[in-house]
Design a protein around this motif. Structure first.
Motif, short mmCIF file in Angstrom:
data_model
loop_
_atom_site.label_atom_id
_atom_site.label_comp_id
_atom_site.label_asym_id
_atom_site.label_seq_id
_atom_site.Cartn_x
_atom_site.Cartn_y
_atom_site.Cartn_z
N VAL A 109 0.96 -1.23 -0.13
CA VAL A 109 -0.03 0.16 -0.03
C VAL A 109 0.87 1.34 -0.06
N LEU A 110 1.94 1.31 0.92
CA LEU A 110 2.72 2.40 0.94
C LEU A 110 3.64 2.71 -0.35
N SER A 111 3.85 1.72 -0.92
CA SER A 111 4.83 1.88 -2.02
C SER A 111 4.10 2.41 -3.43
N ARG A 112 2.65 2.43 -3.22
CA ARG A 112 1.99 2.64 -4.37
C ARG A 112 1.02 4.00 -4.01
N SER A 113 1.54 5.24 -4.32
CA SER A 113 0.74 6.25 -3.74
C SER A 113 -0.58 6.65 -4.27
N ASP A 114 -0.98 5.80 -5.22
CA ASP A 114 -2.50 5.99 -5.76
C ASP A 114 -3.42 5.20 -4.99
N VAL A 115 -2.68 4.26 -4.26
CA VAL A 115 -3.71 3.45 -3.52
C VAL A 115 -4.11 4.25 -2.34
N LYS A 116 -5.76 4.53 -2.58
CA LYS A 116 -6.20 5.44 -1.62
C LYS A 116 -7.26 4.68 -0.48
N VAL A 117 -7.71 3.42 -0.91
CA VAL A 117 -8.85 2.90 -0.29
C VAL A 117 -8.37 1.38 -0.19
N VAL A 118 -8.09 0.82 0.97
CA VAL A 118 -8.02 -0.50 1.17
C VAL A 118 -8.92 -1.39 1.57
N VAL A 119 -9.23 -2.28 1.10
CA VAL A 119 -10.42 -3.26 1.60
C VAL A 119 -9.66 -4.56 1.95
N LEU A 120 -10.05 -5.30 3.26
CA LEU A 120 -9.46 -6.07 3.64
C LEU A 120 -10.79 -7.15 3.95
N SER A 121 -9.98 -8.56 3.79
CA SER A 121 -10.89 -9.77 4.32
C SER A 121 -10.54 -10.13 5.72
N ALA A 122 -11.23 -10.94 6.34
CA ALA A 122 -10.81 -11.34 7.62
C ALA A 122 -9.34 -12.06 7.53
N SER A 123 -8.85 -12.31 8.53
CA SER A 123 -7.56 -12.90 8.65
C SER A 123 -7.65 -14.48 8.54
N ALA A 124 -6.85 -15.17 7.75
CA ALA A 124 -7.02 -16.54 7.10
C ALA A 124 -7.81 -17.36 8.23
N GLY A 125 -8.65 -18.12 7.84
CA GLY A 125 -9.35 -18.97 8.79
C GLY A 125 -10.29 -18.37 9.90
N VAL A 126 -10.23 -17.25 9.84
CA VAL A 126 -11.33 -16.53 10.89
C VAL A 126 -12.95 -16.76 10.43
N THR A 127 -13.04 -16.45 9.21
CA THR A 127 -14.64 -16.68 8.52
C THR A 127 -14.87 -18.01 9.04
N ASN A 128 -14.12 -19.12 8.79
CA ASN A 128 -14.31 -20.35 8.68
C ASN A 128 -14.89 -20.57 10.57
#
Ligand code: ADP
Ligand code: ASP
Ligand code: MG
Length: 451
Positions: free
Chosen positions: A29-48
């Protein structure tokens, strides 16, 4: 008009699995200044784990599941420097999850399951925002439910695009101008304020929807593979990356089982002509796949996909012979039971169809209720076959090329094919087969058609 410099970047479960993974994703994210919105999933395994917590009955198992969940989340908290406030916040959320699990065991409902599973994304985004703050980055946590308004089809809710567009412009865009925004994939909110989810794997779809609402210049999907491959590299290690692929081909791949993209991801991208990049957060330097409107090369055979756990419904009725309206009646019954048909073939006296079971949050997910079977049985004889997989060959102008049938079915000679669909789409040829043989069939097709 697209925003000149606005990229929505989504990171999947393995990309936010632990402290190291979150930091690797933060580096991207920090190396690409055009990234303005970050969408995340739950950490692996958490949704299950959360799905299990919404179904568990025994107190002992509930405690074991809560312990596993705590282990994943506190391992991240423990690495933070100033952890006191965030630790209390995480503890409060996990306590809330424990209470919800007890309520769900007393009176389970799709509403409660969605409320429960939404905590995975809430947790990961809180932790990721904290990691960025510790790295002295100005980042704001944003509750996506403020903009992601959906219908109340819990487990597989559909977004209200008009509201999403309006609310994103008024509530999200001003924040984007101030600092990096970190928000949740997968979750939404219906009109009474209850939490909904967009279906398993839905964070890709969230990223694309936000990209559309904000008129982003690109949508980046960071996952655990460096792009879209000619088939699932877990099934066929010799699969190769596709550097460029059209929206149509990639959408077809996603629909027919390439898990790397949620099936609906490309709809918003196509509507707005927004390119989608797919890469690995573990190896961003190796590049990835660009999904775009056009590519220089559109091969006859592009990829092979596999979709497991398919149900085949065969309906037999002599009344179909020269009759009118039989299919209409069948479809009306299926529609009343909120079922969408996936594939279909017909003969004079029977119809074979598969049901679209992709994506729903509930682990029990079977769509074949007794009510549906009883209604269908009043019309015809019904046969249900499970344990099947759908294998699809994705390509271009498949219906025009000569010799496709001979080449493909020659390769598949040793296999038992249950149902074949060819001709409706110029991008795919697909068939159902026993689940036990499907991976072998994928390997066989790949070996012969992708040398
Ligand atoms: P995330 O959690 O990042 O959303 P997913 O597990 O949903 O990741 O999707 C990535 C996985 O998709 C890969 O690990 C891979 O096994 C699977 N996959 C299936 N088909 C393909 C394909 N054609 N190309 C790349 N990956 C694929
Ligand atoms: N966390 C959700 C899931 O596991 C959504 C996603 O990962 O895209 O299905
Ligand atoms: Mg996914």
């Amino acid at each position: 008009m697209s925003h000149p410099a606005l990229i929505v970047a989504k990171f999947g479960g393995t990309s936010v699995a632990d402290y190291e993974a979150m930091n690797r994703s933060a580096d991207i994210v920090l190396s690409r200044s055009d990234v303005k919105v970050v969408v995340l999933s739950a950490s692996a395994g958490v949704t299950n784990l959360l799905v299990s917590l919404s179904e568990v009955q025994s107190e002992e198992t509930r405690q074991a599941l809560l312990h596993d969940l705590g282990r994943i989340q506190y391992a991240i908290v423990d690495r933070l420097q100033a952890a006191t406030v965030i630790r209390a916040e995480i503890a409060r959320i996990i306590e809330n999850i424990a209470q919800l699990s007890i309520r769900a065991s007393e009176s389970p409902s799709a509403e409660l399951t969605d409320e429960m599973v939404s905590h995975g994304e809430l947790l990961s985004t809180l932790l990721f925002t904290e990691i960025l703050r510790e790295r002295k980055v100005s980042a704001q946590w944003f509750d996506v439910r403020r903009v992601m308004k959906t219908n109340n089809n819990f487990g597989r809710a559909e977004p209200d695009l008009a509201q999403l567009t309006d609310l994103s412009r008024t509530q999200l865009l001003p924040l984007v101008a101030e600092s990096l925004v970190i928000t949740q994939g997968f979750i939404g909110c219906e009109e009474n304020g209850l939490t909904t989810t967009l279906g398993r794997g839905g964070s890709d779809y969230t990223a694309a929807l936000l990209g559309e609402a904000l008129q982003a210049q690109r949508i980046d999907i960071w996952t655990d593979v460096p792009g879209i491959y000619t088939t699932d590299p877990r099934v066929v290690p010799e699969a190769v990356r596709i550097d460029e692929i059209t929206f149509e081909e990639a959408a077809e791949m996603a629909t027919f089982g390439a898990k790397v993209l949620h099936p609906a991801t490309l709809l918003p991208a196509v509507r707005n002509d927004i390119p989608v990049f797919v890469g690995s957060s573990k190896a961003p330097e190796v590049g990835g796949t660009l999904v775009d409107n056009q590519t220089c090369h559109q091969p006859l055979f592009r990829a092979v996909t596999l979709r497991r756990r398919q149900t085949l419904l065969t309906l037999h009725s002599l009344n179909m012979l020269h009759a009118r309206g039989f299919l209409a009646e069948v479809f009306a019954i299926l529609a009343r039971h909120n079922i969408s048909v996936d594939l279909i073939t017909t003969s004079e006296v029977s119809i074979a169809l598969t049901l679209d079971t992709t994506g729903s949050t509930s682990a029990k997910g079977s769509l074949l209720t007794q009510g549906l079977l009883t209604e269908l049985s009043s019309l015809c004889r019904v046969e249900v076959e499970e344990g099947l997989s759908l294998v699809a060959l994705i390509g271009n102008r498949l219906e025009e090329a000569r010799g496709v049938g001979k080449e493909v079915f020659g390769v598949l000679n040793p296999f038992n094919l249950r149902m074949i669909c060819y001709g409706a789409s110029s991008h795919n040829l697909c068939f159902l087969m026993p689940e036990s043989e499907a991976e072998d069939a994928v390997r066989c097709l790949h070996r012969h058609l992708f040398r």
